[in-house]
Design an enzyme around this catalytic site. Structure first.
Site, mmCIF file in Angstrom:
data_model
loop_
_atom_site.group_PDB
_atom_site.id
_atom_site.type_symbol
_atom_site.label_atom_id
_atom_site.label_comp_id
_atom_site.label_asym_id
_atom_site.label_seq_id
_atom_site.Cartn_x
_atom_site.Cartn_y
_atom_site.Cartn_z
ATOM 1 C CG ASP A 213 -1.925 -0.985 1.338
ATOM 2 O OD1 ASP A 213 -2.083 -1.740 0.365
ATOM 3 O OD2 ASP A 213 -2.589 -1.068 2.384
ATOM 4 C CG HIS A 214 3.212 1.765 3.289
ATOM 5 N ND1 HIS A 214 2.671 2.667 4.166
ATOM 6 C CD2 HIS A 214 3.007 0.545 3.824
ATOM 7 C CE1 HIS A 214 2.173 2.015 5.200
ATOM 8 N NE2 HIS A 214 2.356 0.729 5.014
ATOM 9 N NE ARG B 147 4.945 15.867 -6.747
ATOM 10 C CZ ARG B 147 6.110 16.198 -7.310
ATOM 11 N NH1 ARG B 147 6.394 15.817 -8.525
ATOM 12 N NH2 ARG B 147 6.978 16.902 -6.643
ATOM 13 C CG HIS C 123 -6.673 -1.634 3.233
ATOM 14 N ND1 HIS C 123 -6.546 -1.100 4.489
ATOM 15 C CD2 HIS C 123 -8.008 -1.679 2.988
ATOM 16 C CE1 HIS C 123 -7.746 -0.848 4.982
ATOM 17 N NE2 HIS C 123 -8.654 -1.172 4.078
ATOM 18 N NE ARG D 207 -6.916 6.867 3.511
ATOM 19 C CZ ARG D 207 -6.973 6.794 4.833
ATOM 20 N NH1 ARG D 207 -5.887 6.545 5.519
ATOM 21 N NH2 ARG D 207 -8.089 6.986 5.471
ATOM 22 C CG HIS D 208 -3.297 3.465 0.231
ATOM 23 N ND1 HIS D 208 -4.113 2.378 0.050
ATOM 24 C CD2 HIS D 208 -3.146 3.611 1.565
ATOM 25 C CE1 HIS D 208 -4.440 1.884 1.233
ATOM 26 N NE2 HIS D 208 -3.883 2.604 2.177
ATOM 27 C CB THR E 232 -2.386 3.181 9.264
ATOM 28 O OG1 THR E 232 -2.304 1.794 8.899
ATOM 29 C CG2 THR E 232 -1.987 3.342 10.709
ATOM 30 C CB THR E 233 -5.927 -0.658 9.859
ATOM 31 O OG1 THR E 233 -5.809 -0.634 8.447
ATOM 32 C CG2 THR E 233 -7.199 -1.361 10.250
ATOM 33 C CD GLU F 80 -2.833 -9.143 9.731
ATOM 34 O OE1 GLU F 80 -3.427 -9.498 8.677
ATOM 35 O OE2 GLU F 80 -2.056 -8.173 9.778
ATOM 36 N N GLY G 34 2.759 -2.293 12.610
ATOM 37 C CA GLY G 34 3.824 -1.669 13.395
ATOM 38 C C GLY G 34 5.033 -2.569 13.621
ATOM 39 N N GLY H 154 4.321 -3.764 6.265
ATOM 40 C CA GLY H 154 4.362 -2.791 5.180
ATOM 41 C C GLY H 154 5.307 -1.640 5.432
ATOM 42 C CG HIS H 155 5.596 2.576 7.981
ATOM 43 N ND1 HIS H 155 5.189 3.670 7.246
ATOM 44 C CD2 HIS H 155 6.571 3.010 8.806
ATOM 45 C CE1 HIS H 155 5.893 4.717 7.625
ATOM 46 N NE2 HIS H 155 6.731 4.355 8.577
HETATM 47 N N1 PXP Z 1 -2.017 -5.921 8.619
HETATM 48 C C1 PXP Z 1 -3.121 -5.146 8.485
HETATM 49 C C2 PXP Z 1 -4.449 -5.801 8.588
HETATM 50 C C3 PXP Z 1 -3.011 -3.756 8.246
HETATM 51 O O1 PXP Z 1 -4.115 -3.004 8.108
HETATM 52 C C4 PXP Z 1 -1.732 -3.191 8.124
HETATM 53 C C5 PXP Z 1 -1.585 -1.721 7.862
HETATM 54 O O2 PXP Z 1 -1.909 -1.422 6.566
HETATM 55 C C6 PXP Z 1 -0.619 -4.037 8.227
HETATM 56 C C7 PXP Z 1 -0.786 -5.395 8.500
HETATM 57 C C8 PXP Z 1 0.781 -3.540 8.057
HETATM 58 O O3 PXP Z 1 1.091 -2.602 9.009
HETATM 59 P P1 PXP Z 1 2.453 -1.783 8.878
HETATM 60 O O4 PXP Z 1 2.341 -0.956 7.628
HETATM 61 O O5 PXP Z 1 2.485 -0.975 10.119
HETATM 62 O O6 PXP Z 1 3.557 -2.786 8.766
#
Ligand code: PXP
Length: 239
Positions: free
Chosen positions: A9-10, A18, A43, A49-50, A100-101, A151, A194, A215-216
């Site tokens: 997503d990121h 942009r 997602h 948004r992304h 974020t979620t 999860e 996180g 992700g992040h």
């Molecule tokens: N799992 C779920 C269900 C999420 O919503 C997210 C955030 O998009 C992540 C994992 C990944 O989280 P992070 O980007 O903090 O690693």
């Protein structure tokens, strides 16, 4: 050995800054695959948004890895999930104003809605995972809804880890106990949110987990070392 799901997503977030065509999440998906990721997560938010519909379509068509689609409980997104047929759908809470979620799905409070969506997805052969807090009532609700997996939201663990060893141990114990209960109820246990290169090792050595969705931290590290190396390094830490 735990699996690594990479949330791309990121990459889409950067592109949408942009409203252009780069960087492309489909390109990122291919790099993750070569780097040893076990699955891909996208997602598709209601507000787009992304990730865009086109990203889901393209990744579904071109990626060889299992696709995990994170989705809120809306009719529109449910019908897109049923059309695009991801390997897994992870039902998440979704609020437009959040960054974020934030927090897990209220699976216990929304059991009827969750069960109905789970039944429709599972009826088409899509595995269903519920993104929940590691709390007994939500774990029991996931089993009642006949989800395949849960999860656990690891946001609290990640914050505790920043504060030091003591608070992190408490969170680890909570996650471990919740994982045991979930497995007793026949649920597969995944974790995410996180997680990063600093906090993953304690989790890996304490709790048995099927898959981490990250992700992040991976996309952030990719800025400095490249995506392939960032994925490979995380894969080594969880393997
Ligand atoms: N799992 C779920 C269900 C999420 O919503 C997210 C955030 O998009 C992540 C994992 C990944 O989280 P992070 O980007 O903090 O690693």
């Amino acid at each position: 050995m735990a699996k690594l799901g990479v949330n791309v997503d990121h990459v889409a977030t950067l592109r949408q800054a942009r409203r252009t065509y780069e960087p492309d999440p489909a390109h990122a998906a291919a790099v993750c695959e070569f780097a040893g990721a076990d699955s891909l997560t996208l997602h598709l938010r209601e507000d787009r948004r992304h990730v865009q519909d086109r990203d889901l379509r393209l990744i579904r068509e071109t990626a060889h890895l299992p696709l995990n689609l994170e989705m809120g409980l809306s009719h529109e997104i449910l019908s897109i999930a049923l059309q695009s047929m991801p390997d897994q759908a992870t039902i998440v809470p979704e609020r437009r104003e959040e960054v974020t979620t934030e927090g897990g799905l209220d699976a216990a409070g929304r059991l009827v809605e969750v069960s109905e969506a789970t039944g429709r997805l599972a009826g088409r052969g899509i595995r269903v995972s519920l993104f929940i807090e590691a709390e007994e009532r939500h774990i029991r609700a996931a089993a009642q809804a006949r989800a395949h997996a849960v999860e656990f939201h690891t946001g609290a663990y990640s914050l505790a880890h920043q504060r030091g060893a003591g608070p992190a141990v408490e969170e680890l114990e909570r996650l471990a106990a919740a994982a045991t209960l979930a497995r007793e109820l026949g649920l597969v246990v995944n974790m995410g949110h996180g997680l990063n290169y600093r906090n993953i090792t304690d989790l890996v050595s304490t709790v048995s987990v099927n898959e981490y969705n990250i992700g992040h931290a991976i996309i952030s590290r990719a800025l400095f070392v490249g995506l392939e190396r960032a994925v490979a390094e995380m894969k080594r830490l969880i393997g």
